[in-house]
Motif scaffolding. Structure first.
Motif, PDB file in Angstrom:
ATOM      1  N   ALA A   1       7.111   0.693   3.418  1.00 50.19           N
ATOM      2  CA  ALA A   1       6.512   2.029   3.426  1.00 50.19           C
ATOM      3  C   ALA A   1       6.423   2.521   4.872  1.00 50.19           C
TER       4      ALA A   1
ATOM      5  N   LYS B   1       5.361   5.021   6.203  1.00 48.17           N
ATOM      6  CA  LYS B   1       4.159   5.727   6.632  1.00 48.17           C
ATOM      7  C   LYS B   1       3.235   4.827   7.452  1.00 48.17           C
TER       8      LYS B   1
ATOM      9  N   ASP C   1      10.665   3.090   1.846  1.00 53.72           N
ATOM     10  CA  ASP C   1       9.865   3.961   0.989  1.00 53.72           C
ATOM     11  C   ASP C   1       9.349   5.096   1.869  1.00 53.72           C
TER      12      ASP C   1
ATOM     13  N   ARG D   1       6.105   8.682 -11.414  1.00 52.69           N
ATOM     14  CA  ARG D   1       4.920   7.989 -10.906  1.00 52.69           C
ATOM     15  C   ARG D   1       3.778   8.226 -11.866  1.00 52.69           C
TER      16      ARG D   1
ATOM     17  N   ILE E   1      -8.842   5.163  -0.032  1.00 56.57           N
ATOM     18  CA  ILE E   1      -7.485   4.637  -0.149  1.00 56.57           C
ATOM     19  C   ILE E   1      -7.221   4.060  -1.538  1.00 56.57           C
TER      20      ILE E   1
ATOM     21  N   HIS F   1       1.313   3.198  -7.918  1.00 57.36           N
ATOM     22  CA  HIS F   1       0.729   2.649  -6.685  1.00 57.36           C
ATOM     23  C   HIS F   1      -0.764   2.894  -6.803  1.00 57.36           C
TER      24      HIS F   1
ATOM     25  N   SER G   1      -4.627   0.816  -1.492  1.00 58.32           N
ATOM     26  CA  SER G   1      -4.210   0.087  -0.305  1.00 58.32           C
ATOM     27  C   SER G   1      -5.307  -0.886   0.122  1.00 58.32           C
TER      28      SER G   1
ATOM     29  N   GLY H   1       0.165  -1.994  -1.330  1.00 56.51           N
ATOM     30  CA  GLY H   1      -1.272  -2.166  -1.385  1.00 56.51           C
ATOM     31  C   GLY H   1      -1.805  -3.531  -1.006  1.00 56.51           C
TER      32      GLY H   1
ATOM     33  N   GLU I   1       6.576  -1.693  -2.656  1.00 58.35           N
ATOM     34  CA  GLU I   1       6.666  -0.912  -1.412  1.00 58.35           C
ATOM     35  C   GLU I   1       5.474  -1.268  -0.550  1.00 58.35           C
ATOM     36  N   LEU I   2       5.680  -2.202   0.330  1.00 57.21           N
ATOM     37  CA  LEU I   2       4.582  -2.687   1.173  1.00 57.21           C
ATOM     38  C   LEU I   2       4.626  -2.038   2.547  1.00 57.21           C
ATOM     39  N   GLY I   3       3.476  -1.658   3.039  1.00 61.73           N
ATOM     40  CA  GLY I   3       3.386  -1.114   4.392  1.00 61.73           C
ATOM     41  C   GLY I   3       2.525  -2.013   5.252  1.00 61.73           C
ATOM     42  N   ARG I   4       1.232  -1.929   5.014  1.00 63.06           N
ATOM     43  CA  ARG I   4       0.250  -2.642   5.829  1.00 63.06           C
ATOM     44  C   ARG I   4       0.542  -4.143   5.955  1.00 63.06           C
TER      45      ARG I   4
ATOM     46  N   ARG J   1      -8.769   4.829  12.065  1.00 62.67           N
ATOM     47  CA  ARG J   1      -9.258   4.186  10.845  1.00 62.67           C
ATOM     48  C   ARG J   1     -10.778   3.945  10.831  1.00 62.67           C
TER      49      ARG J   1
ATOM     50  N   TYR K   1     -12.473   5.737   7.765  1.00 66.42           N
ATOM     51  CA  TYR K   1     -12.812   4.880   6.603  1.00 66.42           C
ATOM     52  C   TYR K   1     -13.880   3.852   6.929  1.00 66.42           C
TER      53      TYR K   1
ATOM     54  N   TYR L   1      -0.954   2.114  10.149  1.00 64.37           N
ATOM     55  CA  TYR L   1      -1.835   3.275  10.092  1.00 64.37           C
ATOM     56  C   TYR L   1      -2.667   3.409  11.370  1.00 64.37           C
TER      57      TYR L   1
ATOM     58  N   MET M   1      -1.137   7.511  12.862  1.00 57.81           N
ATOM     59  CA  MET M   1      -2.205   8.462  12.540  1.00 57.81           C
ATOM     60  C   MET M   1      -2.889   8.996  13.793  1.00 57.81           C
TER      61      MET M   1
HETATM   62  N1  LLP Z   1       3.521   3.363  -1.833  1.00 58.15           N
HETATM   63  C1  LLP Z   1       2.809   4.489  -1.946  1.00 58.15           C
HETATM   64  C2  LLP Z   1       3.168   5.456  -2.972  1.00 58.15           C
HETATM   65  C3  LLP Z   1       1.721   4.714  -1.079  1.00 58.15           C
HETATM   66  O1  LLP Z   1       1.014   5.821  -1.215  1.00 58.15           O
HETATM   67  C4  LLP Z   1       1.402   3.765  -0.084  1.00 58.15           C
HETATM   68  C5  LLP Z   1       0.290   3.980   0.830  1.00 58.15           C
HETATM   69  C6  LLP Z   1       2.202   2.609   0.009  1.00 58.15           C
HETATM   70  C7  LLP Z   1       3.243   2.436  -0.891  1.00 58.15           C
HETATM   71  C8  LLP Z   1       1.941   1.537   1.032  1.00 58.15           C
HETATM   72  O2  LLP Z   1       0.705   0.980   0.860  1.00 58.15           O
HETATM   73  P1  LLP Z   1       0.268  -0.321   1.707  1.00 58.15           P
HETATM   74  O3  LLP Z   1       1.151  -1.463   1.287  1.00 58.15           O
HETATM   75  O4  LLP Z   1       0.405   0.008   3.116  1.00 58.15           O
HETATM   76  O5  LLP Z   1      -1.147  -0.533   1.318  1.00 58.15           O
HETATM   77  N2  LLP Z   1      -4.207   5.305   6.035  1.00 58.15           N
HETATM   78  C9  LLP Z   1      -4.841   4.348   5.147  1.00 58.15           C
HETATM   79  C10 LLP Z   1      -3.867   3.799   4.141  1.00 58.15           C
HETATM   80  C11 LLP Z   1      -3.220   4.878   3.308  1.00 58.15           C
HETATM   81  C12 LLP Z   1      -2.209   4.328   2.347  1.00 58.15           C
HETATM   82  C13 LLP Z   1      -1.446   5.441   1.710  1.00 58.15           C
HETATM   83  N3  LLP Z   1      -0.448   5.017   0.788  1.00 58.15           N
HETATM   84  C14 LLP Z   1      -5.451   3.242   5.986  1.00 58.15           C
HETATM   85  O6  LLP Z   1      -5.381   3.312   7.202  1.00 58.15           O
HETATM   86  O7  LLP Z   1      -6.052   2.309   5.444  1.00 58.15           O
END
Ligand code: LLP
Length: 380
Positions: free
Chosen positions: A45, A47, A66, A136, A149, A186, A189, A226, A264-267, A303, A307, A361, A365
């Motif tokens: 991800a 983002k 993603d 979705r 989140i 999804h 997070s 997430g 779809e992993l980001g964090r 953050r 949050y 993030y 951000m």
């Molecule tokens: N897929 C979708 C559709 C999402 O909306 C997100 C995150 C991910 C994947 C990736 O999620 P992760 O694996 O990173 O948890 N700014 C916030 C987190 C917002 C997450 C938004 N969506 C923070 O700093 O905690």
């Protein structure tokens, strides 16, 4: 191993983001070692962090991308992610963004509403293309994380509700330029209670049965991202437990023959490799507390203000806490606070203070509020 800075970096102007690409590689090795034997496809991800050296490293490990904006799609393609490995999600895609992604022939649009399907069909027709779509859904599963989140509850703006789904699927099948290829969900997070992924799997199993009964098998399922990380002990747990994470899906999600599974992993991939490095500008004693005022603030790492999230704070001058400080930034906002009563050694002007687990993030951000300069990034 605790965090330390190379001598040449100690002299560098602060604040800056420090990325440990070695740790990123270890994390990527672990995620692929857990995903591949179970035949899971991991998309990153963007983002969470879209810096070029980070994306480049992630691409080298064979992950997909993603994206949630046209610019993220562009960045992914420029980095060398193949169009067939790119998905485009987001509750509000503009026409220009959709057109860009259509022209690039990305693998799939994760669509979230009837109107979006209508527009996507129209724009795809104008380009004489067929757009592959995953719907979705909003599975109404509680992710048990911070309310800001959480995304998979009925009250959230994301996804198509389960009650609306049959109507949306009927409508989609009337649209000539769209092809339904899968389902996407999804739920939130920074999820640390893995049982919620079992709940999600059960919900998807029910839906799959419903689709199969209609004679509409799904070529792929995308369970979102997430997976949380350990913000409290980044040195003890620098790499998330990907084995346990994938195992939940392997045990609970009933997979149809030939069906592709995506996450779809980001964090979980980038958080631990990033550290925000700052200097103490001033130490200020008030009647109630003492403040360590840093040269980094909410403009670099939002953050905690947004949050109330925890980032482990360390003063690199000493490892032995013997006092507590409210650690704050220089921005004209009371919420510009990184932590209250943080145990630290005697802290002085000029000390280097780091905020850990800031790779996800964090930099993405950041803002220019107060006309702040953009913090630079260094990669080691
Ligand atoms: N897929 C979708 C559709 C999402 O909306 C997100 C995150 C991910 C994947 C990736 O999620 P992760 O694996 O990173 O948890 N700014 C916030 C987190 C917002 C997450 C938004 N969506 C923070 O700093 O905690």
């Amino acid at each position: 191993m605790s965090f330390s800075l190379a001598a040449d970096l100690l002299a560098r102007p602060t604040p800056f983001y420090h990325y440990d690409l070695g740790l990123l590689r270890r994390t990527l090795t672990a995620v692929q070692a857990a995903a591949r034997p179970r035949d899971f496809h991991v998309h990153y991800a963007l983002k969470a962090n879209a810096n070029a050296p980070i994306l480049q490293t992630i691409r080298e490990f064979g992950l997909g991308a993603d994206c949630v904006s046209g610019n993220e799609v562009k960045r992914a393609l420029e980095t060398g992610f193949l169009p067939r490995d790119v998905v485009f999600a987001g509750v509000g895609k503009s026409d220009a963004e959709i057109n860009l992604a259509l022209a690039a022939d990305i693998w799939c649009f994760n669509a979230e509403s009837v109107e979006e399907l209508m527009v996507l069909n129209e724009l795809a027709g104008a380009q004489r293309r067929t757009a592959r779509v995953a719907l979705r859904i909003n599975p109404d599963v509680d992710a048990k994380t911070h309310p800001h989140i959480t995304t998979g509850l009925a009250a959230n703006k994301f996804g198509i509700s389960l009650t609306d789904l049959p109507g949306v699927v009927d409508y989609l099948t009337t649209l000539p330029n769209l092809e339904l290829v899968g389902l996407h969900a999804h739920i939130g997070s920074q999820i640390t209670d893995l049982t919620v992924f079992a709940d999600l799997s059960h919900r998807l199993n029910e839906l799959q049965t419903w689709f199969a009964d209609r004679g509409q098998p799904l070529a792929h399922l995308n369970v979102g991202g997430g997976l949380g990380i350990d913000y409290y002990a980044p040195d003890t747990n620098p790499v998330p437990d990907f084995e346990a994470y994938f195992d939940v899906f392997a045990r609970h999600l009933v997979r149809r023959p030939g069906q592709q599974l995506h996450v779809e992993l980001g964090r979980a991939i980038v958080a631990q490799c990033g550290t925000l490095v700052s200097r103490v500008l001033y130490v200020k004693h008030s009647q109630q507390t003492q403040f360590a005022i840093l040269d980094a603030g909410m403009t670099e790492l939002m953050r905690p203000a947004l949050y109330q999230s925890y980032h482990h704070i360390e003063n690199l001058s000493s490892r032995q806490p013997n006092a507590t400080y409210d650690v704050v930034g220089p921005i004209c906002e009371s919420s510009d606070t990184f932590g209250r009563a943080v145990p630290l050694p005697d802290t002085r002007r000029g000390d280097i203070v780091v905020l850990r687990s800031a790779g996800a993030y964090g930099e993405v951000m950041s803002s220019a509020y107060n006309l702040r300069d953009k913090a630079e990034a260094v990669y080691v």
